[in-house]
Write an enzyme that holds these catalytic residues in place. Structure first.
Site, short mmCIF file in Angstrom:
data_model
loop_
_atom_site.label_atom_id
_atom_site.label_comp_id
_atom_site.label_asym_id
_atom_site.label_seq_id
_atom_site.Cartn_x
_atom_site.Cartn_y
_atom_site.Cartn_z
N ASP A 98 0.87 -1.17 0.00
CA ASP A 98 0.00 0.00 0.00
C ASP A 98 0.91 1.24 0.00
OD1 ASP A 98 -2.44 1.39 0.27
OD2 ASP A 98 -2.43 1.26 2.42
N LYS A 148 -0.88 -1.70 -4.76
CA LYS A 148 -1.70 -0.49 -4.92
C LYS A 148 -0.76 0.67 -5.22
CE LYS A 148 -5.12 -1.21 -1.28
NZ LYS A 148 -5.56 -0.64 0.01
N ARG A 171 -11.06 -13.51 5.81
CA ARG A 171 -9.84 -14.19 5.37
C ARG A 171 -10.15 -15.46 4.60
NH1 ARG A 171 -5.41 -11.71 7.93
NH2 ARG A 171 -5.75 -11.04 10.06
P1 5GP Z 1 1.68 -0.37 3.85
O1 5GP Z 1 2.67 -0.45 4.96
O2 5GP Z 1 2.27 -0.71 2.51
O3 5GP Z 1 0.95 0.93 3.84
O4 5GP Z 1 0.54 -1.40 4.18
C1 5GP Z 1 0.74 -2.76 4.00
C2 5GP Z 1 -0.14 -3.57 4.89
O5 5GP Z 1 -1.35 -2.88 5.20
C3 5GP Z 1 -0.56 -4.84 4.20
O6 5GP Z 1 0.33 -5.88 4.49
C4 5GP Z 1 -1.92 -5.10 4.79
O7 5GP Z 1 -1.78 -5.80 6.00
C5 5GP Z 1 -2.45 -3.72 5.09
N1 5GP Z 1 -3.32 -3.23 3.99
C6 5GP Z 1 -3.01 -2.34 3.04
N2 5GP Z 1 -4.03 -2.18 2.19
C7 5GP Z 1 -5.02 -2.99 2.63
C8 5GP Z 1 -6.34 -3.30 2.15
O8 5GP Z 1 -6.84 -2.79 1.14
N3 5GP Z 1 -7.03 -4.23 2.86
C9 5GP Z 1 -6.54 -4.83 3.97
N4 5GP Z 1 -7.31 -5.69 4.59
N5 5GP Z 1 -5.30 -4.57 4.44
C10 5GP Z 1 -4.55 -3.67 3.77
#
Ligand code: 5GP
Length: 177
Positions: free
Chosen positions: A107, A135, A169
């Site tokens: 993300d 994303k 999940r």
């Molecule tokens: P980042 O650190 O890249 O912002 O976020 C990564 C983590 O956030 C992912 O491993 C996941 O656990 C959570 N995450 C990010 N986007 C989503 C989403 O659309 N749905 C869910 N359930 N978790 C997300």
């Protein structure tokens, strides 16, 4: 606020589509790591909990010698908003190993950046990142992703191991809540 836990996610990628894509990813990884041996196998480090189903399918599509272990990373508290702090727990010794870090979603990139830094500090032989979902619109921290299953919009994704407050999940498909 509306309780979204009662909503049914709209399918984004069907069970069959996910299955086929993961199989192709496993084939590609097997080709790229054709040189690894059982003395020095590919080491899958799986980020829990969201990547557990993806990793279970992926490892069965990989045909080179590999081993698997887990790292617990969490940046989300209860709900759909990242806390901005990543808590990482593990008991790994990966020095000298060829690592493939297996994640559910990239993300902002913060979680992967922090896990990667922690693993790199242990001086692995190599480190590549494999994510089921990417994303790109949400990226704030640059990460170099070697293997990505699907690019997804900046929406909240659930299913195939990925939760909302520990729900969804078990869904065999990937959907948007
Ligand atoms: P980042 O650190 O890249 O912002 O976020 C990564 C983590 O956030 C992912 O491993 C996941 O656990 C959570 N995450 C990010 N986007 C989503 C989403 O659309 N749905 C869910 N359930 N978790 C997300």
């Amino acid at each position: 606020m509306r309780d979204r836990t009662t909503n049914t996610p709209s399918p984004l990628f069907s069970e069959e589509t996910v299955k086929q894509r993961v199989r192709v990813m496993g084939q590609q990884i097997s080709e790229d790591y054709a040189g690894v041996t059982s003395d020095s196998p590919l080491f899958l480090v799986v980020a829990l909990k969201g990547a557990f189903i993806f990793a279970a399918d992926l490892v069965r599509s990989i045909t080179v010698p590999c081993r698997i272990d887990f790292i617990h990373a969490s940046s989300y508290g209860a709900g759909k908003t990242s806390s901005g702090n990543v808590s990482i727990r593990h008991n790994l010794d990966v020095t000298g190993h060829h690592l493939l870090l297996v994640e559910d979603i990239v993300d902002t990139g913060l979680t992967l950046q922090q896990i990667s830094a922690e693993l790199m500090a242990m001086q692995p032989a190599s480190l590549n990142i494999c994510t089921l979902l990417d994303k790109p619109e949400a990226r704030k921290y640059p990460v170099s992703v070697a293997y990505s299953g699907f690019t997804v919009p900046n929406a909240f994704i659930v299913g195939y191991g990925i939760d909302y407050n520990e729900r969804y999940r078990e869904l065999p498909f990937i959907g948007v809540l």
